[in-house]
Design a protein around this motif. Structure first.
Motif, PDB file in Angstrom:
ATOM      1  N   ASP A 135       0.825  -1.212   0.000  1.00 22.99           N
ATOM      2  CA  ASP A 135       0.000   0.000   0.000  1.00 22.99           C
ATOM      3  C   ASP A 135       0.855   1.256   0.000  1.00 22.99           C
ATOM      4  O   ASP A 135       0.565   2.227  -0.721  1.00 22.99           O
ATOM      5  N   TYR A 136       1.949   1.233   0.787  1.00 29.51           N
ATOM      6  CA  TYR A 136       2.807   2.415   0.850  1.00 29.51           C
ATOM      7  C   TYR A 136       3.568   2.615  -0.462  1.00 29.51           C
ATOM      8  O   TYR A 136       3.617   3.732  -1.000  1.00 29.51           O
ATOM      9  N   ARG A 185      -0.813   4.429  -1.686  1.00 27.15           N
ATOM     10  CA  ARG A 185      -2.172   4.442  -1.146  1.00 27.15           C
ATOM     11  C   ARG A 185      -2.272   5.193   0.170  1.00 27.15           C
ATOM     12  O   ARG A 185      -3.354   5.549   0.621  1.00 27.15           O
ATOM     13  N   PHE A 186      -1.105   5.436   0.798  1.00 27.31           N
ATOM     14  CA  PHE A 186      -1.042   6.308   1.978  1.00 27.31           C
ATOM     15  C   PHE A 186       0.381   6.813   2.096  1.00 27.31           C
ATOM     16  O   PHE A 186       1.274   6.352   1.415  1.00 27.31           O
TER      17      PHE A 186
END
Length: 249
Positions: A242-243, A247-248
């Motif tokens: 995700d990182y 994504r964040f």
């Protein structure tokens, strides 16, 4: 292993910053530390040469060893440790003196007086930092007259002049233009032949280009570590993926 970290924790007062960090860093490699702001990367970096000791309410437990020696052992001379473990900061910080005097500064602090020897080392380090050809005719000019990228390479030359074994770099390219960034990355690649490098970066492409190993930090913990190629092409943890995919963070 050059650096071995075992169950290392850091807190400042009641604020628990690093939580049970375990990491092995092989010699003559580049290890990137990635993760969002405030996740503990720089605190960990500063733990490797005990710069956090200077902060109020600093506490630690666990172990960081370099070549098998616990750097937090009471018998360790912190001045000698910081000679062995050099640091390059986010913002270039040349001293307000000449280019020559900047690189020679650490040598003189450690007692070297032979001017010919000092000049030889300065020349060698400026060459290692890929800066010699640009400054060889103006060594007595102010270091502050150099461009941002040149100043950062000068700071790297100053760091390696005292013959460290480990170089810590805290986002050394964050304030630089793309051309200067590329020069620093090429320099990092060349320097790992002689040094073990730990690099904090927010730039995912830089981590991919410049490092052999990558560790992903989140909320004071290491979520995943491994070969850079594996971390970016086949992460094992969902948070890592995700990182890396933005994504964040």
């Amino acid at each position: 292993m050059k650096i071995n970290v075992e169950n290392f924790n850091v807190s400042f007062g009641n604020n628990h910053i690093l939580k049970n960090i375990n990491l092995k860093i092989p010699r003559n490699t580049v290890t990137s530390l990635i993760g969002p702001s405030g996740c503990g990367k720089s605190t960990f970096l500063r733990s490797i040469n005990r710069m956090n000791d200077l902060e109020r309410d600093f506490n630690h437990c666990g172990r960081i060893s370099i070549d098998g020696e616990d750097i937090y052992d009471e018998d360790v001379d912190v001045v000698d440790l910081r000679k062995k473990v050099g640091m390059v900061f986010q913002k270039a910080n040349p001293f307000p003196m000449s280019i020559l005097e900047n690189v020679a500064y650490g040598l003189k602090i450690h007692g070297m007086k032979d001017k010919c020897k000092i000049l030889d080392i300065v020349k060698k380090c400026l060459k290692q930092a890929a800066l010699w050809d640009e400054v060889k005719d103006k060594l007595n000019s102010s270091a502050l007259s150099l461009s941002g990228g040149q100043q950062q390479r000068l700071c790297i030359a100053r760091t390696i002049a005292v013959s460290p074994e480990v170089i810590l770099m805290d986002e050394p390219c964050s304030a630089l233009d793309p051309i200067s960034t590329l020069k620093i990355e090429e320099l990092i690649h060349d320097l790992k032949k002689d040094y073990t490098i730990v690099l904090v970066t927010h730039n995912m492409q830089q981590a991919k280009r410049a490092s052999d190993y990558t560790s992903f930090f989140l909320d004071g913990e290491i979520i995943e570590s491994g070969l850079t190629e594996d971390i970016f092409s086949n992460p094992q943890m969902e948070k890592t993926e995700d990182y890396i995919l933005g994504r964040f963070g």
